[in-house]
Write an enzyme that holds these catalytic residues in place. Structure first.
Site, PDB file in Angstrom:
ATOM      1  N   ARG A  17      29.559  23.617  54.521  1.00  0.00           N
ATOM      2  CA  ARG A  17      30.641  24.594  54.752  1.00  0.00           C
ATOM      3  C   ARG A  17      30.126  25.986  55.131  1.00  0.00           C
ATOM      4  O   ARG A  17      30.911  26.859  55.524  1.00  0.00           O
ATOM      5  CB  ARG A  17      31.552  24.661  53.525  1.00  0.00           C
ATOM      6  CG  ARG A  17      32.579  23.527  53.532  1.00  0.00           C
ATOM      7  CD  ARG A  17      33.527  23.651  52.372  1.00  0.00           C
ATOM      8  NE  ARG A  17      32.914  23.193  51.127  1.00  0.00           N
ATOM      9  CZ  ARG A  17      33.399  23.448  49.909  1.00  0.00           C
ATOM     10  NH1 ARG A  17      34.485  24.196  49.777  1.00  0.00           N
ATOM     11  NH2 ARG A  17      32.796  22.978  48.834  1.00  0.00           N
ATOM     12  N   THR A  79      24.640  16.047  43.141  1.00  0.00           N
ATOM     13  CA  THR A  79      23.934  16.791  42.090  1.00  0.00           C
ATOM     14  C   THR A  79      23.211  15.868  41.106  1.00  0.00           C
ATOM     15  O   THR A  79      22.182  16.245  40.536  1.00  0.00           O
ATOM     16  CB  THR A  79      24.927  17.688  41.326  1.00  0.00           C
ATOM     17  OG1 THR A  79      26.071  16.897  40.976  1.00  0.00           O
ATOM     18  CG2 THR A  79      25.387  18.861  42.161  1.00  0.00           C
ATOM     19  N   ARG A 333       7.517  54.662  62.580  1.00  0.00           N
ATOM     20  CA  ARG A 333       7.256  53.240  62.848  1.00  0.00           C
ATOM     21  C   ARG A 333       6.051  52.753  62.037  1.00  0.00           C
ATOM     22  O   ARG A 333       5.388  53.545  61.372  1.00  0.00           O
ATOM     23  CB  ARG A 333       7.049  53.061  64.351  1.00  0.00           C
ATOM     24  CG  ARG A 333       8.348  53.305  65.127  1.00  0.00           C
ATOM     25  CD  ARG A 333       8.100  53.390  66.616  1.00  0.00           C
ATOM     26  NE  ARG A 333       7.311  52.264  67.086  1.00  0.00           N
ATOM     27  CZ  ARG A 333       6.673  52.244  68.260  1.00  0.00           C
ATOM     28  NH1 ARG A 333       6.728  53.295  69.065  1.00  0.00           N
ATOM     29  NH2 ARG A 333       5.986  51.191  68.618  1.00  0.00           N
ATOM     30  N   ASN A 377      -0.022  72.601  63.679  1.00  0.00           N
ATOM     31  CA  ASN A 377       1.354  72.797  64.133  1.00  0.00           C
ATOM     32  C   ASN A 377       1.493  72.218  65.533  1.00  0.00           C
ATOM     33  O   ASN A 377       0.886  72.715  66.475  1.00  0.00           O
ATOM     34  CB  ASN A 377       1.690  74.283  64.132  1.00  0.00           C
ATOM     35  CG  ASN A 377       3.185  74.496  64.336  1.00  0.00           C
ATOM     36  OD1 ASN A 377       3.946  74.513  63.381  1.00  0.00           O
ATOM     37  ND2 ASN A 377       3.593  74.612  65.584  1.00  0.00           N
TER      38      ASN A 377
HETATM   39  C1  UD1 Z   1      29.492  21.131  41.883  1.00  0.00           C
HETATM   40  C2  UD1 Z   1      30.097  20.363  40.692  1.00  0.00           C
HETATM   41  C3  UD1 Z   1      31.475  20.934  40.372  1.00  0.00           C
HETATM   42  C4  UD1 Z   1      31.367  22.402  40.074  1.00  0.00           C
HETATM   43  C5  UD1 Z   1      30.651  23.136  41.207  1.00  0.00           C
HETATM   44  C6  UD1 Z   1      30.334  24.557  40.815  1.00  0.00           C
HETATM   45  C7  UD1 Z   1      29.229  18.137  40.842  1.00  0.00           C
HETATM   46  C8  UD1 Z   1      29.530  16.715  41.192  1.00  0.00           C
HETATM   47  N1  UD1 Z   1      30.200  19.000  41.036  1.00  0.00           N
HETATM   48  O1  UD1 Z   1      30.314  20.897  43.003  1.00  0.00           O
HETATM   49  O2  UD1 Z   1      32.034  20.274  39.263  1.00  0.00           O
HETATM   50  O3  UD1 Z   1      32.656  22.973  39.872  1.00  0.00           O
HETATM   51  O4  UD1 Z   1      29.401  22.511  41.547  1.00  0.00           O
HETATM   52  O5  UD1 Z   1      29.853  25.226  41.913  1.00  0.00           O
HETATM   53  O6  UD1 Z   1      28.146  18.415  40.384  1.00  0.00           O
HETATM   54  N2  UD1 Z   1      22.597  19.967  45.378  1.00  0.00           N
HETATM   55  C9  UD1 Z   1      21.372  19.332  45.518  1.00  0.00           C
HETATM   56  N3  UD1 Z   1      21.330  18.083  46.063  1.00  0.00           N
HETATM   57  C10 UD1 Z   1      22.455  17.445  46.477  1.00  0.00           C
HETATM   58  C11 UD1 Z   1      23.697  18.091  46.331  1.00  0.00           C
HETATM   59  C12 UD1 Z   1      23.734  19.351  45.776  1.00  0.00           C
HETATM   60  O7  UD1 Z   1      20.340  19.898  45.149  1.00  0.00           O
HETATM   61  O8  UD1 Z   1      22.338  16.310  46.964  1.00  0.00           O
HETATM   62  C13 UD1 Z   1      22.628  21.342  44.838  1.00  0.00           C
HETATM   63  C14 UD1 Z   1      23.165  22.330  45.847  1.00  0.00           C
HETATM   64  O9  UD1 Z   1      22.108  22.927  46.596  1.00  0.00           O
HETATM   65  C15 UD1 Z   1      23.873  23.334  44.983  1.00  0.00           C
HETATM   66  C16 UD1 Z   1      24.291  22.549  43.747  1.00  0.00           C
HETATM   67  O10 UD1 Z   1      23.514  21.386  43.760  1.00  0.00           O
HETATM   68  O11 UD1 Z   1      23.020  24.376  44.605  1.00  0.00           O
HETATM   69  C17 UD1 Z   1      25.771  22.221  43.783  1.00  0.00           C
HETATM   70  O12 UD1 Z   1      26.034  21.424  44.910  1.00  0.00           O
HETATM   71  P1  UD1 Z   1      27.385  21.494  45.715  1.00  0.00           P
HETATM   72  O13 UD1 Z   1      27.359  20.449  46.775  1.00  0.00           O
HETATM   73  O14 UD1 Z   1      27.686  22.870  46.117  1.00  0.00           O
HETATM   74  O15 UD1 Z   1      28.428  21.013  44.605  1.00  0.00           O
HETATM   75  P2  UD1 Z   1      29.950  21.354  44.515  1.00  0.00           P
HETATM   76  O16 UD1 Z   1      30.704  20.462  45.406  1.00  0.00           O
HETATM   77  O17 UD1 Z   1      30.152  22.804  44.679  1.00  0.00           O
END
Ligand code: UD1
Ligand code: MG
Length: 458
Positions: A17, A79, A333, A377
């Site tokens: 997004r 996550t 610079r 100067n």
């Molecule tokens: C997640 C939570 C949601 C919470 C929200 C808060 C889950 C399933 N959902 O949703 O409940 O309200 O965060 O912001 O956990 N990431 C990885 N690898 C991945 C996917 C994500 O490292 O495969 C990291 C992203 O870089 C990010 C974080 O995990 O820093 C959250 O991922 P994101 O995809 O933004 O989760 P949300 O849909 O926002």
């Protein structure tokens, strides 16, 4: 906090997004990538170790501070998959604080509060929640009959969700504390939804096996805020900027028009410095005590001593000693080094040059690859010809020398100590100490010219 804990930072999300070719967690807030904000908070909160989950080849690992352990998420989405990627690096004992790379402003205090709640309840998992954000897109906290957390319902896809679930305002902030052993055991049993393994799937499993799941509610919106698109990035930027200005203000810095000022995260400012309207301080800039900056100045990766004045000026990689006055409209610079109490005035550009203590370059000059001695100067409109079309050469203007207006110096060339340069000269040969360098055609006056000219026309 005395007991040790490890912090796991999830930073391998796709962040679609954001509509960007750059990974979401590398987008800067006040000049510092989001993921570094999170890591800095983790360290300041006392993390014994920080493990950061990145995607192979996404460039995130390369920008991490020293000492952070990188765990690559090579397989799976979501996550849960991110957390699993860090399993080996994190270990199976003790408390693990899980932070999301897209909640950049998480504060040290909030991490400490969350750990305290976790320990008070002897919980297996503790979730940070808030009711202060627009809940759209966040996971909602569903509570059971006794008020305990039952599960987290994701709302990124709303089909199939009940009105009751969608009406919940309490959201999951993606910030947790777990007991490591319990986390990995539960996560192994979490399946996939919408092609992702959700870390949030562990909570019903923990509860099902008789373990404690608790929540910690915060009202601190500026620490809680998450970034999922560039609108969120703007909101985080505004909150982070305010936090930074408040930090400097508490340290004794005045901001005359804070709404118009931009100070990046790594900038240092000394006590009793006043920052006027339209000032931008960027990168590794360090400003000493008692300086007056602005109105209008853009200062990048530069070092300023104490009691320096900068008005309507632009500085990049410059070093400025105590009590120097710059501007209005000075341009320093890379490699410009301005000595103590020197003055660089209006429409003066200085590059890769040493300007001695107390020297003055007040108007309309370009000094490139030049050494100006103490107390010299340099008059208006002095230009160094430092480039012969092939290479750069140096000009030296000796201690206490006084140059005339509109002089130019064809480098390499040296003007001796205490020497004078006549106005309008083009200096191509060295001028000895104490001599006058003059190189211009003698003036010729044509007597009676005006009268003859008018008669001719008449
Ligand atoms: C997640 C939570 C949601 C919470 C929200 C808060 C889950 C399933 N959902 O949703 O409940 O309200 O965060 O912001 O956990 N990431 C990885 N690898 C991945 C996917 C994500 O490292 O495969 C990291 C992203 O870089 C990010 C974080 O995990 O820093 C959250 O991922 P994101 O995809 O933004 O989760 P949300 O849909 O926002
Ligand atoms: Mg998110």
């Amino acid at each position: 906090m005395t007991e040790r804990f490890t912090v796991l930072v999830m930073a391998a999300g796709r962040g679609t997004r954001m509509r960007s070719s750059m990974p979401k967690v590398l987008h800067p807030i006040c000049g510092k990538p989001m993921v570094r904000w999170v890591i800095d908070a983790a360290r300041a909160a006392g993390a014994a170790e920080v493990v950061c989950v990145t995607r192979p080849g996404d460039g995130v690992a390369e920008g991490l501070p020293e000492g952070v352990t990188v765990a690559e998420q090579r397989e799976g989405e979501g996550t849960g998959a991110a957390a699993l990627a860090a399993r080996q690096a994190t270990g199976t004992t003790g408390a693990v604080v899980v932070l999301s790379g897209d909640h950049p402003l998480i504060s040290v205090e909030l991490i400490a509060e969350l750990i305290a709640t976790h320990r008070e309840h002897g919980a297996a998992g503790t979730i940070l929640t808030t009711e202060e954000l627009d809940p759209a897109g966040y996971g909602r906290i569903v509570r059971g009959a006794g008020g305990a957390v039952d599960r987290i319902v994701e709302t990124k896809y709303t089909e199939g969700l009940s009105q009751v679930e969608l009406a919940i305002r309490e959201v999951n902030l993606g910030t947790y504390v777990f007991e490591a052993g319990a986390l990995w055991e539960a996560l192994d049993a979490v399946g996939e939804e919408h092609g992702e393994r959700y870390l949030t799937g562990v909570f019903p499993l923990l509860r099902g096996s008789g373990k404690q799941v608790v929540s910690h509610l915060t009202r601190d919106i500026s620490s809680a805020i998450g970034v999922n698109d560039r609108v969120g990035l703007m909101d985080a930027e505004r909150l982070a900027q305010r936090r930074l200005l408040e930090h400097h203000a508490r340290g004794g810095v005045s901001f005359l028009a804070p709404e118009s000022v931009r100070v990046e995260a790594d900038v240092q400012i000394g006590q009793d410095t006043a920052v006027g309207p339209g000032v931008t301080l960027r990168g590794a800039t360090r400003v000493g005590e008692g300086c007056t900056l602005g109105p209008a100045a853009t200062i990048t990766d530069s070092t300023l001593g104490g009691h320096v004045t900068v008005t309507h000026s632009f500085l990049v990689q410059a070093v400025v000693e105590d009590r120097v006055s710059l501007g209005p409209f000075a341009y320093l610079r890379p490699g410009a080094h301005i000595g103590e109490a020197a003055r660089i005035g209006t429409f003066v550009e200085v590059k890769n040059s040493e300007i001695g203590a107390g020297a003055k370059v007040p108007h309309l000059s370009y000094l490139g690859d030049t050494d100006v001695g103490e107390g010299a100067n340099v008059a208006a409109g002095n230009i160094t010809a430092n480039y012969d079309g092939f290479a750069k050469h140096r000009t030296t203007i000796g201690k206490g020398a006084k140059t005339g207006v509109n002089a130019s110096y064809v480098a390499p060339v040296t003007v001796g100590e205490g020497a004078y340069i006549a106005a309008g000269s083009v200096i191509t040969k060295d001028v000895p100490d104490g001599a006058l360098g003059i190189s211009r055609p003698d003036q010729k006056n044509v007597e009676g010219y005006a009268e003859r000219a008018e008669r001719k026309r008449g």
